[in-house]
Design an enzyme around this catalytic site. Sequence first.
Site, PDB file in Angstrom:
ATOM      1  N   CYS A 162       0.074  -2.054  15.855  1.00  0.00           N
ATOM      2  CA  CYS A 162       0.101  -1.759  14.418  1.00  0.00           C
ATOM      3  C   CYS A 162      -0.646  -2.821  13.619  1.00  0.00           C
ATOM      4  O   CYS A 162      -0.350  -4.016  13.715  1.00  0.00           O
ATOM      5  CB  CYS A 162       1.550  -1.666  13.942  1.00  0.00           C
ATOM      6  SG  CYS A 162       1.710  -1.229  12.198  1.00  0.00           S
ATOM      7  N   CYS A 195       5.092  -7.181   6.684  1.00  0.00           N
ATOM      8  CA  CYS A 195       6.058  -6.559   7.587  1.00  0.00           C
ATOM      9  C   CYS A 195       6.806  -7.635   8.354  1.00  0.00           C
ATOM     10  O   CYS A 195       6.239  -8.668   8.716  1.00  0.00           O
ATOM     11  CB  CYS A 195       5.347  -5.615   8.557  1.00  0.00           C
ATOM     12  SG  CYS A 195       6.492  -4.664   9.598  1.00  0.00           S
ATOM     13  N   CYS A 206      -1.941   6.218  10.242  1.00  0.00           N
ATOM     14  CA  CYS A 206      -0.741   5.584  10.771  1.00  0.00           C
ATOM     15  C   CYS A 206      -1.082   4.308  11.517  1.00  0.00           C
ATOM     16  O   CYS A 206      -1.952   4.282  12.381  1.00  0.00           O
ATOM     17  CB  CYS A 206      -0.038   6.560  11.710  1.00  0.00           C
ATOM     18  SG  CYS A 206       1.493   5.924  12.397  1.00  0.00           S
ATOM     19  N   GLU A 248       0.814  -1.212   0.000  1.00  0.00           N
ATOM     20  CA  GLU A 248       0.000   0.000   0.000  1.00  0.00           C
ATOM     21  C   GLU A 248       0.852   1.269   0.000  1.00  0.00           C
ATOM     22  O   GLU A 248       1.989   1.272   0.466  1.00  0.00           O
ATOM     23  CB  GLU A 248      -0.953  -0.002   1.204  1.00  0.00           C
ATOM     24  CG  GLU A 248      -2.046  -1.052   1.057  1.00  0.00           C
ATOM     25  CD  GLU A 248      -3.048  -1.053   2.198  1.00  0.00           C
ATOM     26  OE1 GLU A 248      -4.229  -1.325   1.925  1.00  0.00           O
ATOM     27  OE2 GLU A 248      -2.654  -0.806   3.347  1.00  0.00           O
ATOM     28  N   CYS A 250       4.878  -5.059  15.923  1.00  0.00           N
ATOM     29  CA  CYS A 250       4.495  -4.026  16.886  1.00  0.00           C
ATOM     30  C   CYS A 250       3.041  -4.220  17.297  1.00  0.00           C
ATOM     31  O   CYS A 250       2.151  -4.350  16.447  1.00  0.00           O
ATOM     32  CB  CYS A 250       4.709  -2.642  16.285  1.00  0.00           C
ATOM     33  SG  CYS A 250       6.456  -2.321  15.871  1.00  0.00           S
ATOM     34  N   CYS A 294       3.587   8.499   1.424  1.00  0.00           N
ATOM     35  CA  CYS A 294       4.015   7.456   2.351  1.00  0.00           C
ATOM     36  C   CYS A 294       4.127   6.146   1.575  1.00  0.00           C
ATOM     37  O   CYS A 294       3.135   5.654   1.033  1.00  0.00           O
ATOM     38  CB  CYS A 294       2.997   7.333   3.486  1.00  0.00           C
ATOM     39  SG  CYS A 294       3.377   6.040   4.693  1.00  0.00           S
TER      40      CYS A 294
END
Length: 393
Positions: free
Chosen positions: A139, A132, A362, A112, A136, A125
């Site tokens: 997230c 990933c 975010c 994305e 975290c 961004c």
Amino acid sequence: MSDAASLQDFMPGGQLAPEPDARPNLIGLDRDGLAALVKDMGEPAFRAKQLYHWIYNRGAARFEDMTNLSKAFRAKLEETCRIDRPKVSMHQKSKDGTEKWLLRYEDGNEAEMVFIPETDRGTLCISSQVGCSLTCAFCHTGTQKLVRNLTPGDIVGQVMLARDALGDWAQTEEAGRRISNIVLMGMGEPLYNTDSVMDAMRLVSDGDGIAIGRRKITLSTSGVVPDIRRVGAELGLSLAISLHAVNDELRNRLVPINRKYPIAELMDAVRGYPGLTTSRRVTWEYVMLKGVNDSDADARTLLRLMEGIPSKVNLIPFNPWPGSEFECSDPARIESFLAILHRAGTVATIRKTRGQDILAACGQLKSESERIGKRERLRLDALRAEKEAAVGL
């Protein structure tokens, strides 16, 4: 076609998928790569410079548009090469003007990209990985399995596609360029794909190419200490650190990479980052989690950690996503935290949430959203353990 055919049959590798294009994609090649290509094609060396200009400075999407190349050379390029951007699987636009693209690469994997327009800048961004490598706890992207690292061409292709979509191939910023800043804050941990990220950012920052200055490119890392100084020394990008906690016990939970590179090591690496001054500060990203990391005592400890480091703090209201265990801090609590930082003379802001209605804010980037039940929670726990073992935690 069989009645039993499914969507997967048409995906790359599926039995009904079209044959992949075997021609090399020139996006991602630097000057040396294009020089070698031109030499192999039996063309004079200056053609490489022309190609570089058309691809990265002018944003040409077709060889036929490269009008100062001979017709014969253009025909040869068309036959043997291509300049393909990623495909767009989905494009969404938020009510606040934020735009999000789900991009599909040639192997069928997706990542994305988000564009955030503001009055004084336009920030793109971009992602560095499909999925990933980290876990975290707050997230959404971290709940997705790491599929692969993006190549330099994959990464540069995001910027080029965004310029296409936004009509942004102006020669200079003064000519009305919409994308003024790049942030490596999308899917993935950039410093677990350092070489590709650096190669891509060399192309993006080259004044003869895409020409977005290195100080306007921010690399955000969760704290992969060994490569922090390397990026500073070789590229001088702006640096952001996803901190989110001020003691190792909590950060081990929220940002598990801390178990490998604890806060003291991270702070030492940041202190040694080349070029930090009061006019060029490191950004500390700090997501505000209700009752977890948002106390006045946490704010005062943060000030002690940053002492002696040119810093600014970006307080990020937590953006909820399906299955998350956290809540956003109350607005008054965030303001109190901010006030403590301000009274100490620290540059600090509260990040304005953008694109929340399209899951572009975010911590929300993920190629699909889902409700979390017991079975899914168990799957995610197993995935978390697998990912942490892969990075040595």
